[in-house]
Design an enzyme around this catalytic site. Sequence first.
Site, PDB file in Angstrom:
ATOM      1  CD  GLU A 263      -2.116   2.029   1.750  1.00 58.51           C
ATOM      2  OE1 GLU A 263      -1.820   3.009   1.014  1.00 58.51           O
ATOM      3  OE2 GLU A 263      -2.317   2.098   2.963  1.00 58.51           O
ATOM      4  CB  CYS A 297      -1.253   6.964   1.061  1.00 59.09           C
ATOM      5  SG  CYS A 297      -2.459   6.008   1.921  1.00 59.09           S
TER       6      CYS A 297
HETATM    7  C1  UN1 Z   1      -3.010   6.019   4.573  1.00 57.09           C
HETATM    8  O1  UN1 Z   1      -2.828   7.218   4.421  1.00 57.09           O
HETATM    9  O2  UN1 Z   1      -2.049   5.214   4.532  1.00 57.09           O
HETATM   10  O3  UN1 Z   1      -8.746   6.849   3.541  1.00 57.09           O
HETATM   11  C2  UN1 Z   1      -4.321   5.413   4.888  1.00 57.09           C
HETATM   12  C3  UN1 Z   1      -8.111   7.447   4.396  1.00 57.09           C
HETATM   13  C4  UN1 Z   1      -7.809   6.723   5.677  1.00 57.09           C
HETATM   14  C5  UN1 Z   1      -6.662   5.800   5.502  1.00 57.09           C
HETATM   15  C6  UN1 Z   1      -5.451   6.386   4.880  1.00 57.09           C
HETATM   16  N1  UN1 Z   1      -8.971   5.995   6.089  1.00 57.09           N
HETATM   17  O4  UN1 Z   1      -7.741   8.588   4.247  1.00 57.09           O
END
Ligand code: UN1
Length: 510
Positions: A263, A297
């Site tokens: 990820e 992310c």
């Molecule tokens: C991440 O930034 O690794 O969708 C995960 C989102 C959060 C998860 C982000 N529920 O922004």
Amino acid sequence: MNTEQLLNSLNISAINHGTATGLVWLNNDSEKSNSYSPVDGNIIAEYFTTSEENYNLVIEKSLEAFNVWKLWPAPKRGEVVRQIGEALRHKREDLGRLVSYEMGKSLQEGIGEVQEMIDICDYATGLSRQLYGMTTHSERPGHRMFEQWHPLGVVGIISAFNFPVAVWSWNAMIALVCGNVCVWKPSEKTPLTAIACQHVIKTVLEKNNIPEGVLSLLNGNRICGEWLTNDKRVNLISATGSTAMGREVGKVVSSRFGKSILELGGNNAIIVCEDADLKIAITACVFGAVGTAGQRCTTTRRLIIHSSIYEKFKDQLVKAYSQLKIGNPLIQENHMGPLIDKDAVEKYLHTISLIKEQGGNMIVEGGVLSGSGFESGCYVKPCIAEVSHDLAIVKTETFAPILYFMKYTDLDEAINIQNEVPQGLSSAIMTTDIRKSELFLSHAGSDCGIANVNIGTSGAEIGGAFGGEKETGGGRESGSDSWKSYMRRQTVTINYSSKLPLAQGISFEL
Ligand code: UN1
């Protein structure tokens, strides 16, 4: 509540450890390290990093525990996960506060992150009764075919600083009900939240007589991650972090025929159409770009705006940016806290200089904040640059609140711009026209793992599969059928006839 009281309430006031085999803290790690808060620059606490000897002990305990845990019926494993969810409910505020203080995200987001852990526990508890396979029809008479799913073994979880606890729980809680044991290596930037989690969980493990080694914790830097990724005894590595890190992890794990869930980076865009509800669009874009100080992310990094509303939208967004309050994230009225550390600040500044060098035009200037309340040196201004979509810098991910504005005239062009970056995590369209939203969601539309309509790019719910395509790594975590990545599939054919007909019509007589 001051820091001392917070650490006390989470049982981490005097940490003389950093490595745990679930039930037991290993106290003989020799290297000490400090956890710093980007909020005020203070050392929060000292902890110990895992020695190679203790690493090996953790893996040995994990293997032993797997042999016992895999024999527990899945719903019984689910019951333990339910209790972990209950234990987390009791620590929701305190753990959320520590997430906020150690990582720098707003208190609301810190508590929201713990809520996400609780939600995945509930989800995994239900899932423990639904790890179902399919049946299919055999071409041979008197034969039955079906698929079943078995636990994999040891799951190594490498998590990033930006979601120091939630992303671990997406992996660990699902992996656990599937019958695996988990070894967690949190980011070296957020070790305390992980240590605090382990303390919360330990009470549940003890109460249920869980074998030592079902949920273990390591602490350390890159080397510690390399021990895990290189280790043949670790069946699956689930890694969250940069594309560069994932490229290495993917290579190493696949060369030993291990499984991986990656990820990695995102470069998420929102297409704002001429018929968008601007009130929704403005809020979604601002939250998407500055939430968690641009360190998700799923952060919104690019806005692709229809030329007919471009100027109006720009004015409104610039105005919204001028109202943003930056400061201590534990104070509720602040919208944005600090970046994780000074290295991140350097990268933010470097990206701004590259934007300028490559011909971008800053319409909201960035910069580092100084003075009272900003002593940690990690607070920066969220900024906006008007760019041409094909600039090299626009195609890279900088983990900071830097937003790119670009114009389009027809939707196909906007979709092409949206898809032309190497990353493929999240995407969104703002429109009230069903034709546009359907095109965006069709196979001719967004190429990302997540595609939203009239919602920003961040803030995905745990019930969906989370992850993305291309350089985002292709893995899926959390909801939907992501659990299948934590199990091995077995195809079974049973002959209950009195003959042995061979498949493909082959006859073999003795
Ligand atoms: C991440 O930034 O690794 O969708 C995960 C989102 C959060 C998860 C982000 N529920 O922004």
